[in-house]
Every structure is written in structure tokens, then in C-alpha cells.
Design a protein around this motif. Structure first.
Motif, PDB file in Angstrom:
ATOM      1  N   ASP A   3      33.591 115.609  -9.043  1.00  0.00           N
ATOM      2  CA  ASP A   3      34.819 116.420  -9.119  1.00  0.00           C
ATOM      3  C   ASP A   3      34.853 117.385  -9.953  1.00  0.00           C
ATOM      4  O   ASP A   3      34.302 117.037 -11.326  1.00  0.00           O
ATOM      5  CB  ASP A   3      35.832 115.307  -9.536  1.00  0.00           C
ATOM      6  N   HIS A  51      41.105 111.602 -15.104  1.00  0.00           N
ATOM      7  CA  HIS A  51      41.004 110.276 -14.402  1.00  0.00           C
ATOM      8  C   HIS A  51      39.546 110.216 -14.243  1.00  0.00           C
ATOM      9  O   HIS A  51      38.689 110.592 -14.461  1.00  0.00           O
ATOM     10  CB  HIS A  51      41.684 110.521 -13.081  1.00  0.00           C
ATOM     11  N   GLU A  83      37.822 122.112 -14.834  1.00  0.00           N
ATOM     12  CA  GLU A  83      37.723 120.519 -14.663  1.00  0.00           C
ATOM     13  C   GLU A  83      36.257 120.486 -14.825  1.00  0.00           C
ATOM     14  O   GLU A  83      35.444 121.023 -14.101  1.00  0.00           O
ATOM     15  CB  GLU A  83      38.132 120.069 -13.418  1.00  0.00           C
TER      16      GLU A  83
HETATM   17 ZN    ZN Z   1      39.892 115.675 -10.934  1.00  0.00          ZN
END
Ligand code: ZN
Ligand code: ZN
Length: 361
Positions: free
Chosen positions: A230, A294, A337
Motif C-alpha cells: 500500500d 493502518h 503514504e
Molecule cells: Zn493505506
């Protein structure tokens, strides 16, 4: 894989996660995979001190023989595997834990109807999820490989430029590039969101051409060998204006402040707070509406949760994202991110694309 079931039993005996259950029925397919290695679409696991049983239906006789860890007995049931659980219960009083986030009301009723009165059903919460939050070295290697694959795929599609292509074309090209490099799937629906559309944190790519000079949020991930990556980067499709650049720099400062906090023993809400304070000081507090990050593993969203309300504390082996954003309605969005693994001395970042604002032709 085989000692994961033993660790689950240890956790079960400890309150409050296991509610003192002696046996556990695992029905979430991702948890079944974690415990046994089985990747099919129908299966359940019963774990007890003297017995480990894997249940599936006839379609998976061969696949389960090849995949399921040999420490499990394999039991071929009907399509509704729950119907056979009663026949596997030991005699006498027993507490059977079940996954209350997964089992449907209907499945629970079927189970209750079939089970003898001596079996008490106990909601055992997310015992396997808690275990999955701490990755083994082999799992970290898989996530690392998924991150490298996703980084390479993104570099490849950027060579084709951004301005003039539609968001949907870029998203499709990226997913294609990941599949060609061996990913079994994208971790989630790829986000490519230009200009004002980037102000929607979960934007769907549109059939709309990216204009020169817009900020373009790209959030993507690859599934490789079952494990997800991710990552988000925000690019400029040509030289952006000064206010857009300032927001980009603010989000980058917040992202670095969040990353700095990621080490064992830090409360997840404090990491969230560190990044959030930077954005507040920059005057955009209202425009960072989601949490900092997360956990990522077999699922793209798993434990721990890096939010202001989280009770989780970071541990060595957690794999977590750090992804602050600022979303200015009608104008633009910026999110940056990274995915990192928590190490004894802090963190190791697994996503390696540059984070200074890259202007793509
Ligand atoms: Zn994420
Ligand atoms: Zn993401």
C-alpha cells in the motif's frame, strides 16, 4: 504455519480476547489461510488442545491436500461446513469460541441448533487478527517484495506521463503493470485522482483527462503471494502553483513527523497526533479527516489502527502505513503514504519512491 495454531490456543486461554474458550472455530477465510495455508473459498478451522481440524467441501479435496498444513486433519463436509462442527465436539462441557465479526447471524443459529447443550458458544472477537498484527520474518519478506513490485510498476507507468491521459487509463495501466510483474491482483481499487477530484480521499478514477499543472494523487498496491502493499504518492502533471506546492510541503512534513514516531512502545494515537499537529499548525486541521494509518498484511486494512482513538501500541513486527493528507474541497488533494515495518530500533520504510514533489511531463 503450524505453530500459529498453538499460539492461537495460548492467546485464547487469556482474557479478554479468547473469553477463556477451550476450542476455537475460525471461519474468516483470511484467518483460515493464515492458520492452515488454504487459499480456497470455503473452509473453516477448529482448533483445540488435542485436535486441529480443517473443514472444506468436496470441491477442495485436492487443493486442501496440497495446501493445508499437515498438522491439521482434513474433514470434507457439505457446502455448509458448519453443519459438521457439532460432530467434532469433545464430550462434556466445553466453551467454543467463534469469530463474532465474521459469523453471520444465520450461521450462528445453524451452529447453535446443531451443537449439544453442553457446548457454550463464546464470542472470541479478533483473536487471530491480533496475532496477525505481528508479522513473522517470512511475512515481512513477502510484503517487502510486494512493495518493490508496486514501486517498479509505478515508475514504469510514469514514463508515459500523466497530462493528457485519463485517470482511468493511468489506473488501468498501473494495475496491468503490477499483474505483468507477477502480482495476483491489486490490493484495492487503484486511486488516480487529479486536481479537485483529489480532494476525495477514496476517489474512483474517471474517464477525465488529467490537465497540465494539476496535483495527481495515486494510491495503489499489489498482492504478491497473498500479501498486500500500500503506497500513495502525489505527483504534479506540470509545474503546480505556489499554494499547491505549500500544501504538498505541509503534508510531507506531517508524514515525516508521523514516521518519526513509529517505533516499539509508542501508542498509535500518539503517532497520529504527531502528524496531525503539523497539519493543524499549517491551518488545515479540518482537511485531514482520516486517520494516520493502518496495519497491512494478508489484508490491506488490518491491525493495528493508527488513529486518535486507537488503543493499540506499536510492537516489533507490525507493518503499518503512515499516510496523512490534506483535502481542499473544489481545489486539490495531497496524500503521501509509506509502508513500514516496526523494528527494535524504530522502523524500516518498505516503499522507496521519492517523496519530494515530482513534476511529471
Ligand atoms: Zn493505506
Ligand atoms: Zn493507500
Amino acid at each position: 504455519v503450524s505453530d500459529r495454531a498453538s499460539r492461537l490456543l495460548q492467546a485464547l486461554s487469556a482474557e479478554p480476547q479468547g473469553r477463556g474458550a477451550e476450542l476455537m472455530l475460525v471461519t474468516s477465510l483470511v484467518n483460515v489461510r493464515y492458520l492452515t495455508g488454504f487459499t480456497g473459498s470455503n473452509g473453516a478451522v477448529l482448533v483445540g488442545p488435542d485436535r486441529r481440524v480443517f473443514l472444506t467441501d468436496f470441491r477442495y479435496v485436492e487443493q486442501s491436500a496440497a495446501e493445508v498444513d499437515p498438522s491439521f486433519e482434513r474433514h470434507i463436509a457439505g457446502r455448509d461446513v458448519f453443519e459438521d462442527v457439532a460432530g467434532l465436539m469433545p464430550p462434556g462441557e466445553v466453551r467454543l469460541g467463534f469469530e463474532d465479526r465474521d459469523l453471520t447471524v444465520h450461521q450462528h443459529a445453524t451452529l447453535r441448533e446443531k451443537l449439544p447443550a453442553t457446548v457454550e458458544l463464546a464470542a472470541a472477537g479478533a483473536a487471530v487478527e491480533a496475532q496477525r498484527a505481528v508479522k513473522e520474518p517470512g511475512e515481512i519478506e513477502r510484503i517487502r517484495a510486494a512493495c518493490e513490485l508496486a514501486d517498479a510498476a509505478l515508475r514504469e507507468i510514469l514514463d508515459g506521463g500523466l497530462a493528457g491521459r485519463t485517470e482511468a487509463e493511468v489506473a488501468l495501466a498501473l494495475e496491468d503493470a503490477m499483474r505483468h510483474r507477477g502480482a495476483s491482483a491489486a490490493s484495492f481499487d487503484t486511486i488516480v485522482a487529479a486536481g479537485p477530484h483529489g480532494a476525495l480521499p477514496h476517489a474512483s478514477p474517471r474517464d477525465v483527462r488529467i490537465s497540465p499543472g494539476q496535483l495527481v494523487v495515486i494510491d495503489w498496491g499489489a498482492v504478491l503471494d497473498g500479501y498486500c502493499s500500500d503506497c500513495t504518492r502525489t505527483f504534479a502533471s506540470g509545474e503546480p502553483d505556489e499554494p499547491a506546492r505549500a500544501i504538498y510541503e505541509l503534508v510531507l512534513d506531517a508524514q515525516l513527523a508521523g514516521l518519526e514516531q513509529l517505533r516499539p512502545g509508542v501508542a498509535c494515537r500518539d503517532a497520529d497526533g504527531a502528524a496531525r499537529r503539523v497539519i493543524e499548525r499549517g491551518g488545515h486541521a479540518e482537511q485531514f479527516g482520516h486517520s494516520l494509518g493502518h496495519g497491512v498484511g494478508l489484508e490491506v486494512h488490518e491491525k493495528p489502527t493508527l488513529s486518535g482513538r486507537s488503543e493499540d501500541v506499536l510492537e516489533v513486527g507490525n507493518v503499518v502505513s503512515c499516510e496523512p493528507g490534506v483535502y481542499v474541497p473544489g481545489e486539490l488533494g495531497v496524500r503521501i503514504e509509506d509502508l513500514c515495518v516496526i523494528t527494535p530500533s524504530g522502523r524500516e520504510v518498505l516503499t522507496h519512491l521519492p517523496k519530494e514533489l515530482v513534476v511529471v511531463g
